[in-house]
Design a protein around this motif. Structure first.
Motif, PDB file in Angstrom:
ATOM      1  N   UNK A   1      11.895  -6.294  31.038  1.00  0.00           N
ATOM      2  CA  UNK A   1      11.049  -7.069  30.129  1.00  0.00           C
ATOM      3  C   UNK A   1      11.598  -7.002  28.703  1.00  0.00           C
ATOM      4  N   UNK A   2      11.348  -8.078  27.944  1.00  0.00           N
ATOM      5  CA  UNK A   2      11.559  -8.090  26.495  1.00  0.00           C
ATOM      6  C   UNK A   2      10.209  -7.882  25.827  1.00  0.00           C
ATOM      7  N   UNK A   3      10.134  -6.903  24.957  1.00  0.00           N
ATOM      8  CA  UNK A   3       8.901  -6.660  24.199  1.00  0.00           C
ATOM      9  C   UNK A   3       9.054  -7.260  22.798  1.00  0.00           C
ATOM     10  N   UNK A   4       8.124  -8.134  22.400  1.00  0.00           N
ATOM     11  CA  UNK A   4       8.185  -8.819  21.111  1.00  0.00           C
ATOM     12  C   UNK A   4       6.946  -8.535  20.271  1.00  0.00           C
ATOM     13  N   UNK A   5       7.113  -8.640  18.957  1.00  0.00           N
ATOM     14  CA  UNK A   5       5.979  -8.806  18.060  1.00  0.00           C
ATOM     15  C   UNK A   5       6.487  -9.529  16.821  1.00  0.00           C
TER      16      UNK A   5
END
Length: 606
Positions: A554-558
């Protein structure tokens, strides 16, 4: 009588032969005189300088400064080119080298062993700087070490000032880039200079980053070197042993003034390392005009030892990857501007849609939600339902309006170049792949939540927030604001530029609505972990499922902005290729960056 005549003829022949030999001898002497005295500096049709070349045979030179321009941050703090005092060893006849006692003294001063120094100095064929024998940087000498070494009066070593282009403590390495040999590119770009002898096929030029984008300015007008002269027996030539050679030009090397704040950059990189981020990126932009304050990428790399195959040198802030739910910002913008949803309308989330295997991240479902609540809770079902009311072409139009499908970095004409792209190797975003059926309902639902073919760069993501903060008006992110001559006079300037999509821009009302919804993400949605930050913050989370070979990652973004009351900065972070079971690091990284910004009194760019 006949014998007397023959004798006279023989005498004439002998005289003629002697005369010819004398003429030949005088011709050889004349030629040698011409070569050695008259034409010694321009011999043959090729203009060979015999004096110069005879000296070169006895000369051993070492480059101390590349002559390349400096790269500075917005406060004129150097990002490259630290000047240090270093020790150079020259290869000379062993009779003139130091004795055992001198070796011991020098080793003690350098804080090394005598064996290590002897191994270094024994097989020198060219001058070399102490500390670089293993591919590292020059050892920086203290003032006391310099005094003690000079006091030894050694014939084969000398303390010099030299440039560490990429010091060990340097920051923003992927943004700055590296230099290296590239004969094909030298011929392609600098063919005219190559023919004039101003560059050679082995000249080091920009290989990536700012070093590459601005190479024509940074290249300079020549190196600074130290030459050491010896005779054929490698004995120092009296009065001619060590000589500095440097270009005499008060305007060069130039200074590249960036918009970066090295204090912030350094702290962000330290935070990424503290959080154990193996692969990821972070971008900080000024809310008012999109100027880049920081641009950090991990993993890190050494610009002095570049492994092109590893990709560690690649700037991940400019590389497109799956965005996940931060893309819902574009869907929400389209739904609001196209008025396909009313403010009070609710959508029922039961955890699954019932077709296409489409599910929400919350398996038990969210229950009834408005679009506003669905944005705060990042509900997949709400956005799948909304996407059923939009077309692929409408979604693409709003993605363009918010600048996430094309390169967004500063591009324009300059006084010396037709077109300049400030960011090296920036990638475009993507909505659909080449052969994807764009109007397929299942495809559109996956696209609406930032999955399937959707790709976005961290720079595009932060710049989208900047666009919202300016009522839908976009800017081209700028990293270099000007180039100055060494004298301080301006050479080139790169003004703030707008980013205009052919589709126009989203409305100011929709921009403000989305900014308010980002506040709710923090106060009651997926970003509640930001509530104890130094500033009040707003933003949007995202988690994108990706396939890395046979493994699911997964890619975790904010993405978001702060402070809420008076927005100053837009920030985007992504942690790439993480295990689905790993804890979320995007929110702690985003919070940490905003806390760093809150603690800094930053000066403004021009």
């Amino acid at each position: 009588m006949k014998d007397n005549q023959l004798s006279a003829m023989e005498k004439r022949r002998m005289f003629l032969m002697l005369f010819l030999i004398l003429l030949l001898f005088l011709g050889i002497l004349g030629k040698l005189f011409w070569i050695q005295i008259v034409a010694s500096e321009s011999y043959s049709s090729r203009g060979i300088n015999l004096v110069k070349n005879s000296v070169i045979q006895r000369q051993r030179a070492l480059v101390l400064e590349s002559g390349r321009g400096e790269i500075l941050d917005r406060n004129l703090q150097p990002l490259t080119g630290k000047i240090v005092k270093a020790l150079v060893a020259f290869p000379i006849n062993s009779d003139y080298a130091m004795n055992g006692q001198e070796v011991s003294k020098l080793a003690r001063i350098l804080q090394t062993s005598t064996d290590r120094w002897v191994a270094f100095a024994r097989n020198l064929k060219e001058p070399q700087v102490w500390g670089t024998q293993d591919g590292g940087e020059a050892l920086s000498l203290s003032a006391q070490q310099v005094t003690e070494i000079d006091g030894l009066g050694l014939a084969n070593v000398k303390v010099v000032e030299m440039e560490n282009r990429y010091p060990a403590e340097m920051t923003a390495r992927q943004l700055v880039g590296f230099i290296g040999q590239n004969p094909d590119r030298v011929m392609q770009i600098y063919g005219a200079d190559l023919n004039k002898g101003k560059v050679s096929l082995t000249t080091k030029i920009g290989g990536s980053g700012l070093e590459k984008s601005f190479d024509t300015w940074l290249r300079g007008v020549g190196e600074t070197s130290i030459s050491y002269f010896t005779d054929a027996g490698k004995r120092p030539l009296a009065g001619l042993d060590a000589r500095m050679i440097a270009p005499d030009n008060s305007f060069y090397p130039v200074k590249l003034i960036t918009t970066l704040d090295s204090r912030v950059q350094l702290q962000i990189e330290a935070l990424m390392d503290k959080l154990g981020i193996r692969e990821g990126a972070a971008v900080v932009q000024e809310a008012s005009d999109g100027n880049v304050i920081a641009m950090a990428s991990r993993p890190n790399y050494n610009p002095l030892q570049v492994d092109l195959a590893s990709k560690n040198w690649s700037n991940y802030t400019l590389k497109a990857t799956a965005p996940g739910s931060i893309f819902k910002t574009i869907v929400a913008a389209a739904a609001l501007d196209e008025k396909v949803v009313t403010p009070t309308e609710t959508f029922d989330c039961e955890g699954a849609l019932g077709k296409y295997g489409f599910t929400c991240w919350r398996k038990e479902g969210h229950g009834p939600l408005t679009l506003e609540e669905g944005f705060a809770q990042s509900c997949n079902i709400v956005f799948a339902n909304v996407m059923q009311r939009l077309t692929a072409s409408q979604l693409e139009a709003y993605a363009n309006k918010l600048g996430v499908l094309n390169e967004v970095g500063w591009t324009g004409k300059t006084d010396t170049r037709a077109v300049l792209e400030q960011f090296d190797a920036e990638e475009a975003g993507q909505l659909f792949a080449a052969h994807t059926p764009e109007n397929d309902e299942g495809v559109l639902m996956q696209t609406a939540i930032g999955q399937r073919d959707v790709r976005m760069t961290p720079l595009q993501a932060s710049n989208m927030v900047v666009t919202l903060l300016n009522d839908g008006k976009g800017f081209m992110p700028r990293i270099v604001q000007e180039i100055r001559y060494q004298t301080g006079r301006e050479m080139e300037s790169f003004p703030v530029k707008s980013l205009v999509a052919k589709e126009g821009k989203i409305s100011a009302a929709t921009s403000r609505t989305l900014l308010n919804w980002m506040r709710e993400v923090v106060t009651e949605g997926t970003g509640q972990g930001l509530q104890n930050a130094k500033w009040k913050l707003a933003g949007k989370s995202g988690t994108a499922q990706i396939q890395n070979g046979t493994q699911e990652k997964v890619n975790q973004w904010f993405i978001g902005y702060g402070p809420v009351e008076n927005p100053k900065y837009a920030v985007s972070v992504v942690i790439k290729n993480t295990d689905p079971a790993e804890s979320n690091k995007a929110i702690p990284l985003f919070k940490g960056i905003m806390d760093i910004l809150a603690s800094q009194g930053l000066s403004n760019s021009k």
